[in-house]
Write a protein that holds these residues in place. Structure first.
Motif, mmCIF file in Angstrom:
data_model
loop_
_atom_site.group_PDB
_atom_site.id
_atom_site.type_symbol
_atom_site.label_atom_id
_atom_site.label_comp_id
_atom_site.label_asym_id
_atom_site.label_seq_id
_atom_site.Cartn_x
_atom_site.Cartn_y
_atom_site.Cartn_z
ATOM 1 N N LYS A 34 0.829 -1.205 0.000
ATOM 2 C CA LYS A 34 0.000 0.000 0.000
ATOM 3 C C LYS A 34 0.866 1.259 0.000
ATOM 4 O O LYS A 34 0.623 2.199 -0.758
ATOM 5 N N GLU A 35 1.900 1.265 0.837
ATOM 6 C CA GLU A 35 2.774 2.437 0.936
ATOM 7 C C GLU A 35 3.554 2.668 -0.363
ATOM 8 O O GLU A 35 3.561 3.770 -0.913
ATOM 9 N N LYS A 36 4.208 1.623 -0.869
ATOM 10 C CA LYS A 36 5.030 1.782 -2.068
ATOM 11 C C LYS A 36 4.180 1.997 -3.324
ATOM 12 O O LYS A 36 4.585 2.709 -4.235
ATOM 13 N N ALA A 45 1.344 3.615 -3.450
ATOM 14 C CA ALA A 45 0.950 5.031 -3.427
ATOM 15 C C ALA A 45 2.114 5.926 -3.845
ATOM 16 O O ALA A 45 1.927 6.889 -4.598
ATOM 17 N N GLU A 46 3.330 5.605 -3.384
ATOM 18 C CA GLU A 46 4.507 6.395 -3.756
ATOM 19 C C GLU A 46 4.772 6.342 -5.256
ATOM 20 O O GLU A 46 5.060 7.360 -5.878
ATOM 21 N N GLU A 47 4.700 5.148 -5.837
ATOM 22 C CA GLU A 47 5.054 4.962 -7.247
ATOM 23 C C GLU A 47 3.949 5.374 -8.212
ATOM 24 O O GLU A 47 4.225 5.891 -9.286
ATOM 25 N N THR A 48 2.692 5.109 -7.836
ATOM 26 C CA THR A 48 1.591 5.312 -8.781
ATOM 27 C C THR A 48 0.710 6.509 -8.452
ATOM 28 O O THR A 48 -0.038 6.970 -9.311
ATOM 29 N N GLY A 49 0.751 6.960 -7.198
ATOM 30 C CA GLY A 49 -0.139 8.034 -6.773
ATOM 31 C C GLY A 49 -1.535 7.541 -6.434
ATOM 32 O O GLY A 49 -2.434 8.329 -6.181
ATOM 33 N N ALA A 99 -3.991 5.276 -3.924
ATOM 34 C CA ALA A 99 -4.099 4.652 -2.609
ATOM 35 C C ALA A 99 -4.923 3.373 -2.751
ATOM 36 O O ALA A 99 -6.084 3.419 -3.170
ATOM 37 N N GLU A 127 7.287 -6.182 -3.359
ATOM 38 C CA GLU A 127 8.283 -5.248 -3.887
ATOM 39 C C GLU A 127 8.570 -5.518 -5.362
ATOM 40 O O GLU A 127 8.748 -4.584 -6.147
#
Length: 180
Positions: A84-86, A88-92, A94, A140
């Motif tokens: 969930k965290e990564k 959101a970081e990579e794709t924008g 949630a 990952e």
């Protein structure tokens, strides 16, 4: 062709299907018939470290397909958080948690310890592992496949080559220890 004393150069977009390297020495000749050059073949959807198996269809799936995540086992809980965290970081985007998520974590005892299987289809992605670490590594790897707003339709399998991972540290002879 014979290339005595010459260097063979390949561009990044070239491949070499076979080679024979012979080294003449004072004692006995050395013949190298195969070599693995990790990271030598660049691919847009390549994973590093290189998994044991990766097959792709060439088809791509929009990131919008993967808007939710689900886990059928408690050992995938940490991997869900990491994903969930990564994601959101990579794709924008949630990811929401739901019972039938488009990204699913499934447990399978036949997957080697710390290993994973990842299947990305046009409708979902399934990360299968037998333990928490395998789920995290699979999550990952899924994120690493994201390029230009999409994921490749693919199958990936990987597991550690050895049961113990470590670093070999040179220790000098006892009489050289102080110097080292």
């Amino acid at each position: 062709q014979r290339m005595l004393g010459k260097t063979l150069h390949l561009r990044a977009d070239e491949t070499l299907n076979g080679f024979l390297l012979e080294i003449e020495t004072s004692f006995s000749p050395i013949t190298i018939t195969s070599m693995a050059l990790y990271g030598a073949v660049g691919a847009d959807d390549g994973l590093y470290p290189m998994p044991k198996l990766m097959t792709q269809t060439g088809e791509r799936v929009s990131v919008a397909v993967f808007s939710s995540v689900s886990a059928e086992t408690e050992s995938a809980g940490k991997a869900v958080s990491v994903l969930k965290e990564k994601f959101a970081e990579e794709t924008g985007i949630a990811l929401s948690e739901s019972a039938d998520g488009a990204v699913r974590f499934a447990e399978d005892a036949s997957v080697p310890k710390n290993g994973y299987r990842l299947s990305v289809t046009p409708r979902c992605a399934v990360i299968t592992a037998s333990d928490c670490r395998g789920f995290v590594i699979g999550a990952e790897s899924f994120i690493k496949l994201f390029r230009d707003g999409s994921f490749p339709v693919c199958e990936v399998e990987d597991a550690p080559m050895a049961s113990f991972r470590g670093v070999h540290i040179y220790l000098p002879a006892e009489d050289q220890f102080t110097f080292a």
